[in-house]
Design an enzyme around this catalytic site. Structure first.
Site, short mmCIF file in Angstrom:
data_model
loop_
_atom_site.label_atom_id
_atom_site.label_comp_id
_atom_site.label_asym_id
_atom_site.label_seq_id
_atom_site.Cartn_x
_atom_site.Cartn_y
_atom_site.Cartn_z
N HIS A 96 24.01 -154.04 54.43
CA HIS A 96 23.68 -155.23 55.33
C HIS A 96 22.58 -154.26 56.18
CE1 HIS A 96 23.66 -157.62 58.83
NE2 HIS A 96 23.23 -156.86 59.41
N GLU A 97 22.55 -153.07 56.70
CA GLU A 97 21.82 -152.15 57.23
C GLU A 97 20.85 -151.06 56.40
OE1 GLU A 97 22.04 -152.56 60.35
OE2 GLU A 97 24.93 -152.92 60.31
ZN ZN Z 1 22.17 -157.26 60.80
#
Ligand code: ZN
Length: 511
Positions: free
Chosen positions: A274-275
């Site tokens: 995600h990051e």
């Molecule tokens: Zn996010």
């Protein structure tokens, strides 16, 4: 001394604007470094001093943004701008930021920056102690300051309503009136799916994803995946923090953080993906735009579409795991006999849960709907800060059918409100909706993405995203980018198609 040297071919007023802007961008980067350090490295006793330093930097940045010399430079440069040119975009974005900054009295900006540090520390303590009442006075002060800010933005004509003024900071142009039907339709469509899953009686066996996953092995595997996605570790780094985040000090220094569970590999890996998805966006902005008014990500909704695309549409897909599974076996030898048919369903469990960042794709948006409704009520004056925890619990019961046993699993779980970030949560749901529409369009342009993922080839997808989204910075609005990239305005159709087909495959319900 400026962060970039002005191009001698530029008309003097344009060079002057870009030079002033580069200084302002550098002040923002310096503050971001201090904030990154605060959350990843700094000892607890450093909070007070750090708060002062951040407040001073915010004050100087605010002075520069509201300096009449900058307003003069913008208007002088505007005389050289052809309609539709890059300079035209710089002017539009510079005016926008100056209008936002000028709407805030300097003293208020300083107070907010100082309160952020106090409030962050108080939130961390309250979460550790599971004590919402102890956090109430600090949070109430923050809400008071944010309310003052929203009222100042409304008074300056930036938005018509308090909550819209807050939304506009994260999602330029977004309004509560537009979001209500979008979030409402997702709730209406997703609730029956969640219910059908519950009624199916199917229990997914998650044992493939559970067991002993040592931190160092998780980190090594996560780094390998992030690298395969295209995240440039020579222009960033990965550290641990209580709440995963991405921060950018410029396209050549974009940092990500993560946290992990020792007995379940999923939060750690999908947190990193995600990051890293966020970071790919920041690393992909055209370097020529760096430290210019057009050189930022366009909106948080578009940002979140990038993180969720990599996390969910790539990272939870079957073809990706056809490539990743042998590497995963190597990283976690006690899982060497786990098959894809055992692991894949464990990546797609649908279950109402208490913690947003660990929620599945289907229930995730209900977590956002809950926060959206509570925030709207708070800024409409319908509830007060001391009532937030009870309202939270009641909303969860209503939307998800579960009640947090304590504030740490309820109202205290997210960092956002402690930092004064109200109006931020809806961007998460916009991201979910946008990412599915982008992915379908990428597949139309690039052919069978699954065939590429099976070989660990994620580059073509990244290249498409770079071309359609990342490099443009703020050249186009979020709505323009979506329409140019996908050929259609934003709808929830692609997202709901993706959810229905995934749930059908994992649970055998719906279609
Ligand atoms: Zn996010």
């Amino acid at each position: 001394m400026t962060a970039i040297d002005a191009d001698p071919a530029l008309p003097a007023p344009v060079a002057d604007l870009l030079s002033q802007w580069a200084d302002i961008a550098s002040l923002g980067s310096a503050a971001a470094v201090l904030e990154w350090d605060q959350e990843t490295q700094m000892a607890g006793k450093g909070q007070a001093g750090r708060g002062r330093a951040l407040a001073v930097l915010a004050g100087i940045r605010h002075e520069r943004l509201t300096d009449p010399a900058l307003a003069d430079a913008i208007e002088a440069a505007a005389e050289h701008a052809e309609p539709g040119s890059l300079l035209d975009v710089h002017i539009r974005e510079a005016r926008r930021e100056v209008r936002h900054a000028s709407a805030l009295p300097e003293e208020l900006a300083r107070q907010i920056a100082a309160q952020e540090s106090r409030s962050l520390a108080a939130w961390q303590q309250a979460r550790a102690d599971d004590d919402f009442d102890g956090f109430v006075p600090v949070l109430a002060e923050m809400v008071g300051l944010v309310t003052e800010k929203a009222d100042a933005l409304v008074a300056a004509g930036i938005a018509d309503r308090r909550y819209d003024a807050l939304l506009d900071e994260y999602e330029p142009g977004a309004t509560e009136a537009e979001l209500v039907p979008l979030l409402g339709s997702l709730r209406d469509e997703l609730s029956p799916i969640v219910k059908a899953v519950a009624d199916s009686g199917v229990q997914i066996d998650e044992s493939a994803a559970l067991g002993d996953f040592p931190g160092p092995a998780q980190e090594a595997f996560g780094r390998m995946v992030a690298e395969t996605m295209g995240y440039d570790f020579e222009a960033g780094r990965l550290d641990e923090s209580a709440h995963p985040f991405t921060t950018s000090f410029g396209v050549r220094d974009v940092r990500i953080t993560w946290r992990f569970e020792p007995d379940d590999f999923r939060p750690g890996l999908f947190g990193i993906m995600h990051e890293a998805g966020h970071a790919l966006y920041e690393q992909g902005i055209d370097p020529d735009l760096e430290a210019t008014p057009a050189g930022n990500a366009v909106s948080l909704g578009i940002h979140e579409s990038q993180s969720r695309l990599w996390e969910n549409l790539v990272g939870r897909s079957r073809p990706f795991w056809e490539w990743a599974l042998p590497h995963w076996h190597e990283a976690f030898p006690h899982k060497a006999d786990v098959t894809l048919d055992q692991l894949w369903p464990a990546l797609h469990t649908v279950r109402p849960s208490l913690i947003r960042v660990e929620a599945d794709e289907v229930t995730y948006n209900l977590h956002v709907v809950a926060r959206f409704e509570i925030e709207r009520a708070l800024f409409a004056g319908e509830i007060t800060v001391p009532e937030l925890s009870d309202r939270w619990d009641a909303t969860y019961e209503e939307l998800l059918g579960i009640r947090p046993p304590s504030p740490a699993d309820g109202v205290l779980q997210d960092i956002h409100w402690s930092m004064g970030a109200f109006g931020y949560f809806p961007t998460y749901t916009l991201g979910n909706v946008v990412n599915a529409q982008l992915f379908e369009a990428a597949e139309r342009d690039l052919g069978d993405l699954g065939a590429q993922f099976r070989n660990g080839e994620l580059g073509p997808l990244l290249g498409w995203l770079r071309d359609r989204i990342h490099r443009h910075g703020r050249r186009y609005t979020a709505a323009e980018l979506i329409e140019q990239a996908t050929g259609a305005p934003l709808t929830t159709d692609a997202f709901l198609r993706h959810i229905r087909s995934t749930v059908h495959e994992a649970y055998g319900v719906g279609a």
